[in-house]
Design a protein around this motif. Sequence first.
Motif, PDB file in Angstrom:
ATOM      1  N   MET A   1      14.821 -35.521  44.816  1.00  0.00           N
ATOM      2  CA  MET A   1      14.637 -34.247  44.976  1.00  0.00           C
ATOM      3  C   MET A   1      15.157 -34.029  46.494  1.00  0.00           C
ATOM      4  SD  MET A   1      11.056 -31.779  45.148  1.00  0.00           S
ATOM      5  CE  MET A   1      11.074 -30.129  45.220  1.00  0.00           C
ATOM      6  N   ALA A   2      15.932 -32.715  46.715  1.00  0.00           N
ATOM      7  CA  ALA A   2      16.582 -32.489  48.109  1.00  0.00           C
ATOM      8  C   ALA A   2      15.578 -32.593  49.452  1.00  0.00           C
ATOM      9  CB  ALA A   2      17.311 -31.093  48.020  1.00  0.00           C
ATOM     10  N   ILE A   3      14.544 -32.006  49.200  1.00  0.00           N
ATOM     11  CA  ILE A   3      13.435 -31.831  50.297  1.00  0.00           C
ATOM     12  C   ILE A   3      13.082 -33.107  50.585  1.00  0.00           C
ATOM     13  CG2 ILE A   3      11.206 -30.963  50.759  1.00  0.00           C
ATOM     14  CD1 ILE A   3      13.575 -28.830  50.491  1.00  0.00           C
ATOM     15  N   LYS A   4      12.818 -34.112  49.721  1.00  0.00           N
ATOM     16  CA  LYS A   4      12.575 -35.406  49.913  1.00  0.00           C
ATOM     17  C   LYS A   4      13.687 -36.306  50.856  1.00  0.00           C
ATOM     18  CE  LYS A   4       9.454 -36.890  45.976  1.00  0.00           C
ATOM     19  NZ  LYS A   4       9.102 -37.777  45.061  1.00  0.00           N
ATOM     20  N   GLU A   5      14.876 -35.807  50.389  1.00  0.00           N
ATOM     21  CA  GLU A   5      15.971 -36.495  51.134  1.00  0.00           C
ATOM     22  C   GLU A   5      15.835 -35.969  52.692  1.00  0.00           C
ATOM     23  OE1 GLU A   5      18.658 -39.292  51.977  1.00  0.00           O
ATOM     24  OE2 GLU A   5      17.676 -38.862  49.863  1.00  0.00           O
ATOM     25  N   GLN A   6      15.591 -34.799  52.839  1.00  0.00           N
ATOM     26  CA  GLN A   6      15.559 -34.170  54.165  1.00  0.00           C
ATOM     27  C   GLN A   6      14.361 -34.824  54.962  1.00  0.00           C
ATOM     28  OE1 GLN A   6      14.918 -30.020  53.014  1.00  0.00           O
ATOM     29  NE2 GLN A   6      16.230 -29.736  54.852  1.00  0.00           N
ATOM     30  N   TYR A   7      13.076 -35.336  54.336  1.00  0.00           N
ATOM     31  CA  TYR A   7      11.979 -35.895  55.140  1.00  0.00           C
ATOM     32  C   TYR A   7      12.779 -37.561  55.184  1.00  0.00           C
ATOM     33  CZ  TYR A   7       8.059 -32.980  54.719  1.00  0.00           C
ATOM     34  OH  TYR A   7       7.356 -31.718  54.814  1.00  0.00           O
ATOM     35  N   LEU A   8      13.193 -38.065  54.345  1.00  0.00           N
ATOM     36  CA  LEU A   8      14.033 -39.461  54.431  1.00  0.00           C
ATOM     37  C   LEU A   8      14.959 -39.445  55.782  1.00  0.00           C
ATOM     38  CD1 LEU A   8      14.198 -40.738  50.787  1.00  0.00           C
ATOM     39  CD2 LEU A   8      12.408 -41.276  52.549  1.00  0.00           C
ATOM     40  N   ASN A   9      15.988 -38.399  55.800  1.00  0.00           N
ATOM     41  CA  ASN A   9      16.923 -38.434  56.855  1.00  0.00           C
ATOM     42  C   ASN A   9      16.127 -38.373  58.350  1.00  0.00           C
ATOM     43  OD1 ASN A   9      18.815 -38.596  55.006  1.00  0.00           O
ATOM     44  ND2 ASN A   9      19.235 -36.277  54.885  1.00  0.00           N
ATOM     45  N   LYS A  10      14.936 -37.554  58.312  1.00  0.00           N
ATOM     46  CA  LYS A  10      14.259 -37.506  59.521  1.00  0.00           C
ATOM     47  C   LYS A  10      13.710 -38.575  59.824  1.00  0.00           C
ATOM     48  CE  LYS A  10      11.441 -34.644  62.608  1.00  0.00           C
ATOM     49  NZ  LYS A  10      10.682 -33.467  62.747  1.00  0.00           N
ATOM     50  N   TRP A  11      12.995 -39.373  59.002  1.00  0.00           N
ATOM     51  CA  TRP A  11      12.427 -40.486  58.931  1.00  0.00           C
ATOM     52  C   TRP A  11      13.297 -41.944  59.416  1.00  0.00           C
ATOM     53  CZ3 TRP A  11      12.960 -45.429  57.221  1.00  0.00           C
ATOM     54  CH2 TRP A  11      11.911 -46.669  57.477  1.00  0.00           C
ATOM     55  N   LYS A  69      28.694 -48.092  54.644  1.00  0.00           N
ATOM     56  CA  LYS A  69      27.722 -47.893  55.688  1.00  0.00           C
ATOM     57  C   LYS A  69      26.911 -46.894  55.169  1.00  0.00           C
ATOM     58  CE  LYS A  69      30.313 -47.512  59.269  1.00  0.00           C
ATOM     59  NZ  LYS A  69      30.832 -47.199  60.786  1.00  0.00           N
ATOM     60  N   ASP A  70      27.550 -45.832  54.609  1.00  0.00           N
ATOM     61  CA  ASP A  70      26.667 -44.935  53.887  1.00  0.00           C
ATOM     62  C   ASP A  70      25.748 -45.228  52.846  1.00  0.00           C
ATOM     63  OD1 ASP A  70      26.106 -41.843  53.890  1.00  0.00           O
ATOM     64  OD2 ASP A  70      26.804 -42.088  52.023  1.00  0.00           O
ATOM     65  N   LEU A  71      26.087 -45.916  52.063  1.00  0.00           N
ATOM     66  CA  LEU A  71      25.271 -46.697  51.044  1.00  0.00           C
ATOM     67  C   LEU A  71      24.150 -47.206  51.615  1.00  0.00           C
ATOM     68  CD1 LEU A  71      27.933 -47.768  48.505  1.00  0.00           C
ATOM     69  CD2 LEU A  71      26.586 -45.821  48.111  1.00  0.00           C
ATOM     70  N   GLN A  72      24.339 -48.232  52.665  1.00  0.00           N
ATOM     71  CA  GLN A  72      23.339 -49.057  53.047  1.00  0.00           C
ATOM     72  C   GLN A  72      22.327 -48.152  53.901  1.00  0.00           C
ATOM     73  OE1 GLN A  72      25.078 -53.095  55.056  1.00  0.00           O
ATOM     74  NE2 GLN A  72      26.035 -51.228  55.922  1.00  0.00           N
ATOM     75  N   TYR A  73      22.834 -47.260  54.374  1.00  0.00           N
ATOM     76  CA  TYR A  73      21.801 -46.054  55.171  1.00  0.00           C
ATOM     77  C   TYR A  73      20.953 -45.623  54.342  1.00  0.00           C
ATOM     78  CZ  TYR A  73      20.800 -41.648  57.635  1.00  0.00           C
ATOM     79  OH  TYR A  73      20.154 -40.741  58.253  1.00  0.00           O
ATOM     80  N   ARG A  74      21.001 -45.249  53.349  1.00  0.00           N
ATOM     81  CA  ARG A  74      20.204 -44.681  52.287  1.00  0.00           C
ATOM     82  C   ARG A  74      19.323 -45.476  51.504  1.00  0.00           C
ATOM     83  NH1 ARG A  74      21.615 -39.797  52.057  1.00  0.00           N
ATOM     84  NH2 ARG A  74      23.846 -39.081  52.621  1.00  0.00           N
ATOM     85  N   ILE A  75      19.041 -46.772  51.877  1.00  0.00           N
ATOM     86  CA  ILE A  75      18.321 -47.916  51.135  1.00  0.00           C
ATOM     87  C   ILE A  75      17.204 -48.267  52.232  1.00  0.00           C
ATOM     88  CG2 ILE A  75      18.162 -50.298  50.227  1.00  0.00           C
ATOM     89  CD1 ILE A  75      20.890 -50.080  49.199  1.00  0.00           C
TER      90      ILE A  75
END
Length: 201
Positions: A1-11, A69-75
């Motif tokens: 869900m997009a909102i979760k991704e926003q939280y994860l990006n800030k984290w 690098k982008d793939l790694q960033y999201r794990i």
Amino acid sequence: MAIKEQYLNKWRRLNKNSKKKVNVSDIKLVEYEHSVITKQMEETIKYLEEKFASYGKAGNKEAKWDMIKDLQYRIIVRPLPTGEYALVSGRLQHELLCRLNVQSAYVYVVETGSKQEFMDEVKRTLTITTMLPVKAIVKPSIEVTEAEINASMAYLMKNKDFEHQMVVDPFTYKVLKNPVNLYVAERIGLVDVQVKLEAKK
């Protein structure tokens, strides 16, 4: 869900020191939801595989590395007693790294017992300020008075902003604080409005 991704990006931005190089083969899928690759995920993976291959044919090593690098960033992973790691977030990205035969990756390592435990902690500790469509926001059960709406509208016209920002639950989009902002936004025809996404304690 997009909102979760926003939280994860800030984290991620706040936890840059949590990154560690690990073997991709040491990342295990222990959460039930990670056992499934949906049709949509498969289509995205196929598209990214083709994109990666096109970079290879064009000899564009920089683009290939940027993609990795982008793939790694999201794990995000958590340590297991065996010395391996359990995937917490980034199922699609992990799958793609495996298919591209990437041996090791810099991923985020977090001390948590499960994905749900991690997400609960993230929601408790982070607040996101963002724009939301007015139509997507759910009104609370308690309505506001006409006097409150008029006062808030007058403040907005004078100061070009609301006196207090509206707070919305990040997963239900229900207003938790300052619902008058929503009524004013509807009254003056705003399409989007700035809100704080803040999970209930």
